[in-house]
Design an enzyme around this catalytic site. Structure first.
Site, PDB file in Angstrom:
ATOM      1  N   SER A  12       0.823  -1.212   0.000  1.00 57.12           N
ATOM      2  CA  SER A  12       0.000   0.000   0.000  1.00 57.12           C
ATOM      3  C   SER A  12       0.855   1.258   0.000  1.00 57.12           C
ATOM      4  O   SER A  12       0.346   2.362   0.166  1.00 57.12           O
ATOM      5  CB  SER A  12      -0.924  -0.002   1.224  1.00 57.12           C
ATOM      6  N   SER A 250       5.487   3.285  10.529  1.00 59.58           N
ATOM      7  CA  SER A 250       4.499   3.058   9.469  1.00 59.58           C
ATOM      8  C   SER A 250       4.968   3.791   8.224  1.00 59.58           C
ATOM      9  O   SER A 250       5.998   4.460   8.225  1.00 59.58           O
ATOM     10  CB  SER A 250       3.115   3.574   9.893  1.00 59.58           C
ATOM     11  N   LYS A 251       4.186   3.667   7.165  1.00 61.98           N
ATOM     12  CA  LYS A 251       4.540   4.344   5.917  1.00 61.98           C
ATOM     13  C   LYS A 251       4.470   5.859   6.060  1.00 61.98           C
ATOM     14  O   LYS A 251       4.957   6.596   5.214  1.00 61.98           O
ATOM     15  CB  LYS A 251       3.627   3.852   4.791  1.00 61.98           C
ATOM     16  N   ARG A 252       3.861   6.333   7.160  1.00 60.74           N
ATOM     17  CA  ARG A 252       3.800   7.775   7.386  1.00 60.74           C
ATOM     18  C   ARG A 252       5.125   8.317   7.928  1.00 60.74           C
ATOM     19  O   ARG A 252       5.352   9.515   7.928  1.00 60.74           O
ATOM     20  CB  ARG A 252       2.664   8.105   8.357  1.00 60.74           C
ATOM     21  N   ASN A 253       5.989   7.422   8.447  1.00 53.60           N
ATOM     22  CA  ASN A 253       7.300   7.854   8.928  1.00 53.60           C
ATOM     23  C   ASN A 253       8.246   7.951   7.740  1.00 53.60           C
ATOM     24  O   ASN A 253       8.909   6.986   7.371  1.00 53.60           O
ATOM     25  CB  ASN A 253       7.858   6.864   9.962  1.00 53.60           C
TER      26      ASN A 253
END
Length: 313
Positions: A12, A250-253
């Protein structure tokens, strides 16, 4: 029997350090036993996981040196290796469970499932209250006029447990701790619990290494293995990676994503630092996946989540 491990990322977004650690643990655990590795792209949600993300994730793993024996770009006897192309297998499993009288339609909306009055587990997850479990055929027909149903598996009031290869014994009561769980969503998308069991069995996987956040999924999956007459693999659940201030990666980091790391470090440098944080590299010196095999031992890997030291990456 030869060990068959796998890594099964959900593409994702760009791969991050948490994904890399899980894939590294799976690769080392299988390779150290002389085993084979399967790469499967878990893209059931095609809206969130477009094909280009899966292709990028495979390219990232190859760049890291985490090679596979079966999967995208390599092929193998058990393909296709993208879940979005394997729905016929999930349909067959669903039909078998339906014929056993264990599947029923659920018309509950997301708002109803997450209502304040809904039962919750200690960790905050919602337990399905069984609202649609006893609907009559007439009630089902009436509700179908308004919305398509999801499909749930009826579970017994039984304890199901196992001994995890890393975390040790774990047990849950299916009725009290899990509840009747989804097999297929109302939009037709198959649920993770069913797909992963069908795919791991079909691909001959004997060892599943994944994050500790999926530990509580295992009793449900063991029950599915039992119902479908399939042999379950051994399970190893590894620690999750946290930022230095305790937040889950997470991918937000952005700073933990491979797109940023790749600009600053070689693959060996990334893996060496990650293995050091996880306890099986004596120092943070660069090492390839092959070089890490000599020092890898599950006994060295912590059971608790790992906080990355400030400045390590």
């Amino acid at each position: 029997m030869q060990t068959v491990g796998r890594f099964a990322p959900s593409p994702s977004g760009r791969i991050h350090l948490g994904n890399i650690l899980c894939s590294l643990l799976a690769w080392l655990s299988a390779r150290q036993k002389g085993g084979r590795v399967v790469l499967r792209i878990e893209d059931l949600d095609t809206a969130r996981c477009p094909r280009r993300y899966g292709e990028q994730m495979a390219a990232d793993l190859a760049w890291l040196g985490l090679t596979w024996d079966e999967g995208p770009g390599v092929g193998g006897p058990d393909g296709p290796y993208e879940q979005s192309l394997r729905t016929a297998l999930y349909e067959q499993a669903l039909e078998k469970l339906t014929d056993m009288g264990l599947v029923y339609p659920c018309f509950c909306t997301r708002a109803e499932l997450h209502a304040a009055s809904a039962p919750h587990r200690e960790d905050g997850q919602v337990l399905y209250a069984g609202t649609c479990r006893g609907l009559t055929s007439e009630q089902i027909a009436e509700k179908r006029k308004d919305r398509a149903p999801a499909l749930r598996l009826r579970v017994p009031d039984e304890d199901w447990g196992f001994t995890d290869g890393h975390m040790g014994p774990y047990r849950e009561n299916l009725a009290r701790d899990c509840g009747d769980f989804l097999l297929r969503r109302s939009d037709g998308m198959f649920a993770y619990q069913l797909a992963v069991v069908v795919d791991d069995a079909a691909m001959g996987v004997t060892e599943v290494v994944r994050g500790a956040d999926l530990l509580d999924s295992t009793p449900r999956q063991l029950y599915l293995y039992h119902l479908l007459g399939l042999e379950p693999p051994a399970f190893f659940h590894g620690p999750l990676l946290l930022t230095s201030d305790g937040r889950r990666l997470s991918k937000r980091n952005a700073d933990a994503g491979l797109d940023d790391l790749q600009d600053r470090m070689t693959a060996a440098k990334i893996l060496g630092k990650l293995a050091y944080a996880a306890g099986f590299n004596p120092s943070a010196e660069p090492k390839t996946a092959e070089q890490l095999l000599a020092d890898f031992d599950w006994a060295k890997v912590p059971k608790e989540d790992i906080r990355l030291p400030e400045g390590l990456f």
